[in-house]
Enzyme design. Sequence first.
Site, short mmCIF file in Angstrom:
data_model
loop_
_atom_site.label_atom_id
_atom_site.label_comp_id
_atom_site.label_asym_id
_atom_site.label_seq_id
_atom_site.Cartn_x
_atom_site.Cartn_y
_atom_site.Cartn_z
N ALA A 97 0.96 -1.11 -0.17
CA ALA A 97 -0.15 0.02 0.00
C ALA A 97 0.80 1.27 0.09
CB ALA A 97 -0.90 -0.24 1.12
N GLU A 155 -3.02 1.54 -3.92
CA GLU A 155 -2.32 0.44 -3.93
C GLU A 155 -1.16 0.19 -4.75
OE1 GLU A 155 -5.72 -2.05 -5.17
OE2 GLU A 155 -6.60 -2.28 -3.30
N VAL A 156 -0.10 -0.81 -4.43
CA VAL A 156 1.07 -1.22 -5.12
C VAL A 156 0.72 -2.69 -5.62
CG1 VAL A 156 3.33 -1.30 -5.19
CG2 VAL A 156 2.56 0.34 -3.80
N ASP A 169 14.95 11.07 2.87
CA ASP A 169 14.26 10.03 3.41
C ASP A 169 14.97 8.85 3.57
OD1 ASP A 169 12.32 9.00 5.09
OD2 ASP A 169 10.75 9.26 3.86
P1 AMP Z 1 5.85 2.75 -1.75
O1 AMP Z 1 4.47 3.72 -2.12
O2 AMP Z 1 6.96 3.22 -2.74
O3 AMP Z 1 6.17 3.23 -0.32
O4 AMP Z 1 5.31 1.34 -1.87
C1 AMP Z 1 4.69 0.76 -0.88
C2 AMP Z 1 5.17 -0.74 -0.67
O5 AMP Z 1 5.02 -1.44 -2.11
C3 AMP Z 1 6.63 -0.87 -0.49
O6 AMP Z 1 7.02 -0.98 0.80
C4 AMP Z 1 6.97 -2.42 -0.95
O7 AMP Z 1 6.73 -3.45 -0.13
C5 AMP Z 1 5.93 -2.38 -2.34
N1 AMP Z 1 6.81 -2.02 -3.56
C6 AMP Z 1 6.71 -0.46 -4.19
N2 AMP Z 1 7.59 -0.64 -5.23
C7 AMP Z 1 7.81 -1.96 -5.33
C8 AMP Z 1 8.67 -2.44 -6.41
N3 AMP Z 1 9.14 -1.90 -7.52
N4 AMP Z 1 8.83 -3.90 -6.34
C9 AMP Z 1 8.48 -4.59 -5.19
N5 AMP Z 1 7.70 -3.97 -4.28
C10 AMP Z 1 7.31 -2.66 -4.31
#
Ligand code: AMP
Length: 905
Positions: A565, A570-571, A682
Amino acid sequence: MSLMIFMWEEISVMDERNTPMRTYQVCNVMEASQNNWLRTRHIARDGAQRVYIEIKFTLRDCNSLPGVPGTCKETFNMFYYESNNANLWFIKESQYIKIDTIAADESFTQVDVGDRVMKLNTEVRDISNLSKKGFYLAFQDLGACIALVSVRIFYKKCPFTVLNLAQFPDTVTGGDSALVEVRGVCVNASQEFETPRMYCSADGSWLVPIGRCVCEPGYEEHKDGCQPCRPGSYKASATDAYCTKCPPHSSSHLERASECVCEKGFHRAETDPRSMACPCSAPENPISTVNETCVTLEWSPPLDMGGRGDITYSLHCRKCSGDRRKCMPCGNGVHFVPRQFGLSVTIVMVTDLQPHSNYSFTIESLNGVSDLSPTPRGAVIVNVTTSQTVSVVLKERRSKDSITLAWQGPDRPNGAIVEYEVIYYEKNQREQNYTVLKTRSNVMTVDGLKPGTTYVFRVRARTDGGYGNYGGEIELETNMLAIGDPNQSTILAVSITGGIVLLIFLVACFVVSDLSPSLFLSPVKLPGSKIYIHPHTYEDPNQAVRDFAKEIDASSISIERVIGAGEFGEVCSGCLRLQGKREIYVAIKSLKAGYADKQRRDFLSEASIMGQFDHPNIIRLEGVVTRCKPVMIITEFMENGSLDTFLKKHDGQFTVIQLVGMLRGIASGMKYLSDMSYVHRDLAARNILVNSNLVCKVSDFGLSRVLEDDPEAAYTTQGGKIPIRWTSPEAIAYRKFTSASDVWSYGIVMWEVVSYGERPYWEMSNQDVIKAIDEGYRLPAPMDCPVVLHQLMLECWEKGRSERPKFGQIVTTLDKLIRDPASLRDREDPTTPEFSVSTMEEWLDAIKMGQYKGNFTNAGYVTLDSVLYISISELVKMDVTLAGHQKKIISSVQILQSQGTHVQV
Ligand code: AMP
């Protein structure tokens, strides 16, 4: 309500306040085979698809009626019949549709009726998907004792509302649970920015607002409407949020102005932004430095500033024909750093010009003194001609009497390349003798050279448009006679060891016009050392996205599952298949529905930042989807997710060399960022992603991320939000964020990595951390930490930021450690935090091995002294099989042995 009665009676009774109350009653409990119907008149539907029926009734409990037979009922049935005919006299039983069987509720409220106590029940049922003009409602009694006190029929509406400057009318809810989509109408003096829509839900509430209206030029948002700009202010575009004061030397005398008119004697061009002050006198002494397809323009402020300090500058770019007779505006492809309009500095770098072309730049100065200037419109014109060199020599081969060179042509030649020209001469002999050779290919062997002699080479390209400029010099020495391996080959410029050569080629600068050499000391970085461009320097942030991120067609993406998330939604993971390329795994971040404009900009800012980077330790941007919804950012997929979670999951399982390898990767990514003048702010293990090969990549580049996204960020006394435990003291105290403060955070990441995701400063409060750091406290070495690594951490945490190592030095140090693993053998004494444990359980908890308490107890190790001489083979027998965990337990046992005094057994 008028009801048709068969065996039901209309009776007046008194309610608890002694007011007469009409009820319909039936109570034929003594006779079997009852079938008594009570029916309403036709009830108009009024457009509603779903109506609710609330009935209030009393029902006698059969046991309370003396001598009733077993046929006595305690329920009745409710039916309806839909019809367009409002005057039906008779409806057959079989035509009704049953709504429900109604029984008395357990939770009666009591009503005194005369000398009797009645229990009043309230039940609500609904009928949906009504489509005819109305319906009849009917109650069927099969032998109960009922009094119907009231029947209330209603439907629900989503009430009139105004949201995002759009009006949504009173809307009747839909049938079943369907949502009703409603398009909003822009309020007075506003226009659609994106079609405003909302959904009216079955329970009468509005859901999922999408789109919005914006106030027309000359109006600004106020409460739920648009109010005119007051005289003296203006709003030029619908997308501007508020009216602003007229720029200097302009005014608006009437309300609702969309621009301010220049005062007498001041002018503004049609193409100038309306926010521009009316122009003034011209800048002085313009000078330009051309570096291939980039131009640095520098000038002095106007001589007479009229005592004002509000000067800004704007540039206009035009591309001209060879004879400069015809010029056209440059268009969008050209970029200005820091920006094109409203500059407060007197230097600007213009990039992405066409090679071998003529340009004319107009530098305008804008303030209140333009009328003092003899130059019309307060502007000065600078003409420049761009060039382009052959950029990089990739490879060379040497023998005693020949040298072979290979090179890469210009990136964007101004026409088809006809040939290359190679000029060479013996070092320091240029005046006496130089040779020019020509070739159509981009490889050339120069023969007939003297053995053991240094030659200088330069290459230029010729296109149909003429000769380009020579690239930088490269010095190469032929082999000595005795050595002679004729095929020796060296890769230059692609490896770090070839960097000197590369540098010479990249910083080749060409000075047009009579400039002083000191210009090369200008504070603007010259092209070749690429710098990061902050998306805020763009007037239109969408342009930054277009410039730095590739638009991907949504049909080439298939989403597979949710993996995390993010701040904006969502991711997911999924696949990307681009034409002509193999399918790759990607991470897909999407912007959740109902976002505001600012959120969209912030969301996409991450892409316009990430898209500027190209490094194996920086998360790679594949592209964006902005032309359809949801808006998405597509990046490479990192199988092992974020580093902090990954390390916690694999506690103790990596060799020191593996950990140092990860740290080296992160440092290398950070070096790249700092070389581009990007400050991350960060850096923390949670913002590093790990792929299946344990390669660590720096991520999380959005503009709002530190402020809104990071759960670790806390408010400081200055009001900003900062991830305290990872941030340097000067950044916390006065927001001095630099690459040196990133180095501090890097030290904390080192500590997180070596301690397998332990929380820095454990459970200390943020305030205590700030105080402790100020008093000189620094995190101790994690368990099993090589001395050299803790030493490096301490250097990153130097109070004086100039004393901290640079990322380049950190990479070099870690490279040395990897090449010499023996240097990592010397471990810190892992005595911190000191053990003060008295039981086996406390000890296991203290070293984060609490999961093995049961294994220890089952194997008979129940006291602390019993574990003092435990061996690895014992641990294996006890089912502690992970090597990392065994290591951790044994090294802690060794501490227990040596620390007898701390252990209160
Ligand atoms: P973020 O919004 O970038 O903090 O992403 C949230 C979460 O999604 C992260 O803590 C990761 O667990 C997962 N995530 C984000 N980008 C990726 C990626 N390129 N590959 C795998 N997991 C990702």
